[in-house]
Design an enzyme around this catalytic site. Sequence first.
Site, PDB file in Angstrom:
ATOM      1  N   ASP A 108       0.823  -1.211   0.000  1.00  0.00           N
ATOM      2  CA  ASP A 108       0.000   0.000   0.000  1.00  0.00           C
ATOM      3  C   ASP A 108       0.853   1.255   0.000  1.00  0.00           C
ATOM      4  O   ASP A 108       0.499   2.267  -0.629  1.00  0.00           O
ATOM      5  CB  ASP A 108      -0.921   0.012   1.222  1.00  0.00           C
ATOM      6  N   LEU A 130     -36.169 -10.045  -8.339  1.00  0.00           N
ATOM      7  CA  LEU A 130     -36.168 -11.500  -8.427  1.00  0.00           C
ATOM      8  C   LEU A 130     -37.262 -12.083  -7.552  1.00  0.00           C
ATOM      9  O   LEU A 130     -37.569 -11.547  -6.487  1.00  0.00           O
ATOM     10  CB  LEU A 130     -34.816 -12.065  -7.958  1.00  0.00           C
ATOM     11  N   LYS A 168     -26.050 -13.658  -3.004  1.00  0.00           N
ATOM     12  CA  LYS A 168     -26.992 -12.541  -3.140  1.00  0.00           C
ATOM     13  C   LYS A 168     -26.500 -11.411  -2.246  1.00  0.00           C
ATOM     14  O   LYS A 168     -26.718 -11.417  -1.031  1.00  0.00           O
ATOM     15  CB  LYS A 168     -28.409 -12.957  -2.760  1.00  0.00           C
ATOM     16  N   ARG A 198     -31.384   1.544  -9.058  1.00  0.00           N
ATOM     17  CA  ARG A 198     -32.463   0.786  -9.690  1.00  0.00           C
ATOM     18  C   ARG A 198     -33.781   1.543  -9.627  1.00  0.00           C
ATOM     19  O   ARG A 198     -34.574   1.515 -10.546  1.00  0.00           O
ATOM     20  CB  ARG A 198     -32.625  -0.582  -9.024  1.00  0.00           C
ATOM     21  N   LYS A 240     -29.342 -18.577 -11.496  1.00  0.00           N
ATOM     22  CA  LYS A 240     -29.802 -18.182 -12.827  1.00  0.00           C
ATOM     23  C   LYS A 240     -29.555 -19.312 -13.819  1.00  0.00           C
ATOM     24  O   LYS A 240     -28.508 -19.960 -13.770  1.00  0.00           O
ATOM     25  CB  LYS A 240     -29.049 -16.930 -13.304  1.00  0.00           C
ATOM     26  N   CYS A 252     -61.549   6.341  14.357  1.00  0.00           N
ATOM     27  CA  CYS A 252     -62.785   7.115  14.155  1.00  0.00           C
ATOM     28  C   CYS A 252     -63.981   6.589  14.944  1.00  0.00           C
ATOM     29  O   CYS A 252     -65.065   7.168  14.885  1.00  0.00           O
ATOM     30  CB  CYS A 252     -63.134   7.160  12.673  1.00  0.00           C
ATOM     31  N   CYS A 295     -63.185   7.997   8.265  1.00  0.00           N
ATOM     32  CA  CYS A 295     -62.063   7.607   9.128  1.00  0.00           C
ATOM     33  C   CYS A 295     -60.808   8.347   8.684  1.00  0.00           C
ATOM     34  O   CYS A 295     -60.382   8.233   7.538  1.00  0.00           O
ATOM     35  CB  CYS A 295     -61.836   6.100   9.040  1.00  0.00           C
TER      36      CYS A 295
END
Length: 667
Positions: free
Chosen positions: A32, A82, A112, A133, A289, A410, A431
């Site tokens: 690094d 899905l 997932k 999305r 899939k 109500c 209501c």
Amino acid sequence: MQAIQTEIAQLTAELNQHNYRYYVDDSPSIPDSEYDRLLNRLKALETEHPQFCLADSPTQRVGGEALAKFEQIQHLKPMLSLDNVFDEQEFTAFNQRITDKTGSISYCCEPKLDGLAVSITYRDGVFERAATRGDGQTGENITENVRTIKSIPLRLRGDNFPLLVEVRGEVIMPHKAFDALNERARAKGEKLFVNPRNAAAGSLRQLDSKITASRALGFYAYALGVVEPESWELADSHYGQLEQLRSWGVPVSQEVKVCDSVAQVIEYYNDIQQRRSSLEFEIDGVVIKVNQIAHQLSLGFVAKAPRWATAFKFPAQEEMTLLEGVDFQVGRTGAVTPVARLKPVFVGGVTVSNATLHNADEIARLGVKVGDTIIIRRAGDVIPQIVAVVAEKRPDDAKEISFPARCPVCDSEVERVEGEAVARCTGGLFCEAQRKEAIKHFASRKALDIDGMGDKVVEQLIDKELVQSPADLFKLTASAMTMLERMGMKSATKLVAAIDVAKQTTFARFLYALGIREVGEATAANLAAYFKTLDALKAANEETFIKVDDVGTIVAAHLAHFLAQPHNLEVIDKLIEAGVHWPAIEEVAEEDLSLKGQTWVLTGTLTQLNRNDAKAKLQLLGAKVAGSVSKNTDCLVAGAAAGSKLAKAQELGVKVIDEEALIAILS
């Protein structure tokens, strides 16, 4: 100067290669400290000679100017969700449905990821834009934020890629980054993030991309979206396409695997589940899939999901806690739902303090009482659910849960129709709870789409008794609206104008806006197409309703019941009196369907026609109105400020007309 330009280009290429080795190959080639030295040298050179800075320079990930708000982007192709399976039996049934149609197949399996789905577009190999999305059709433009994610290449590797590539994947926050973020927040006395998913979503939706850049987000691709030209040769399997993405420098999970049988899928699922806690990112199941692209195409899609894929969710996580009380909430359709108040407990990655008890039958089935120790589960890792009572821990003073005979809002009678599990308030729009939810639904984007009429505005309008029914919205004045919090005259005038615009709608939207039980967008559209007029719909009975596509006995009964209530008919009449209207749906002879078999697309701003009206009229002439341009598009209508759809249509040689030409065709 030539030497400096060359050094900048070499450093950019070298650092991008190290990024690829680190994020895609998972095999860093330098320490690094050495990477930081090279990056600092590049920063110094670019600061002195900004004209030589390249678009894919890693220094371009630091973030830019803060935005005022996120713009909306329409996806080139819908981003679908899905369907789920939760056990081996359900997955076996899914597999049977597939193989009945395709014969023997293989599956591409992958974790997932529990993050935020995004779409990233590359043009000529260069990062162009990114979007969330959203609702699947339209998302938010998060280009500047996604640009800051170090694992996402700003330029694709090599030169063997299509002109336009849409990459779909998940933005996640690794566990280490999440822990570090919360440690910093704790040190500053700030609110902590509950889980990595919320942290990723919150980081990605920052208006200031510099904040996003500081959050150490990650990304893994899970699919290709739109590719242009469409003739460009892609791999013939899902796994092969993921490997193509990997070859272009796009990160793909190392856990992706091809399985040739149900047994192999189950084995993969069990292995991932067992290693779940040791993975560097949060997951909530496995995505399965159909691997062969040809089979995917033949299987196709249902309304919002592909038939060829499913999410095999992990069993929900469970914890014990105390049931401290029960509140009763009233929804838009009057459903009275018992909500358990729980002693807060951390389960499935979130702190849960409430859970639905669904209905009186569920309370009886569980045998639950206030004061009980219960087992709480997040079903599908999403919805908190009480699954059992720990009977041996029941205290002597545990109290029975009494279902109310009268509405808690109500005071109207609560009734339960024979054969239904749900009890409902009979107050209707009398209501307040139903009124609020009904008007929120009426004004929502898929109903009358009143721009600026959010939930908080509706709640204030009702609390201040400015609105009693949907029709009252059309009587509002700007001066009355200024009574609302944070509503000046300018904003009030704009909102009143938006309400006036919403008067012009379609019959289908109007029916959906009424909030009839079980009548969603698709059913509303079918009803509008079948009956064509409001009078014809009002005159129908259950037998007639059943003749409509997708309307069964239950929906038919709900429709008949709704239209038999005088107060509902009064609301409808008042809406028409207030000026709500839509273009007439006329019976069209087969020979008059001049656009039958054609696919049309609308883009840009139409100044003389309402977009919904234009779409409805095109459909009446037999046209299919699509949301995106493809080689199958027959005509694009380009309004003002037409964007990428126009460019794509011109590239594909699709016929393009303006609004004037459209009006001429429709007339």
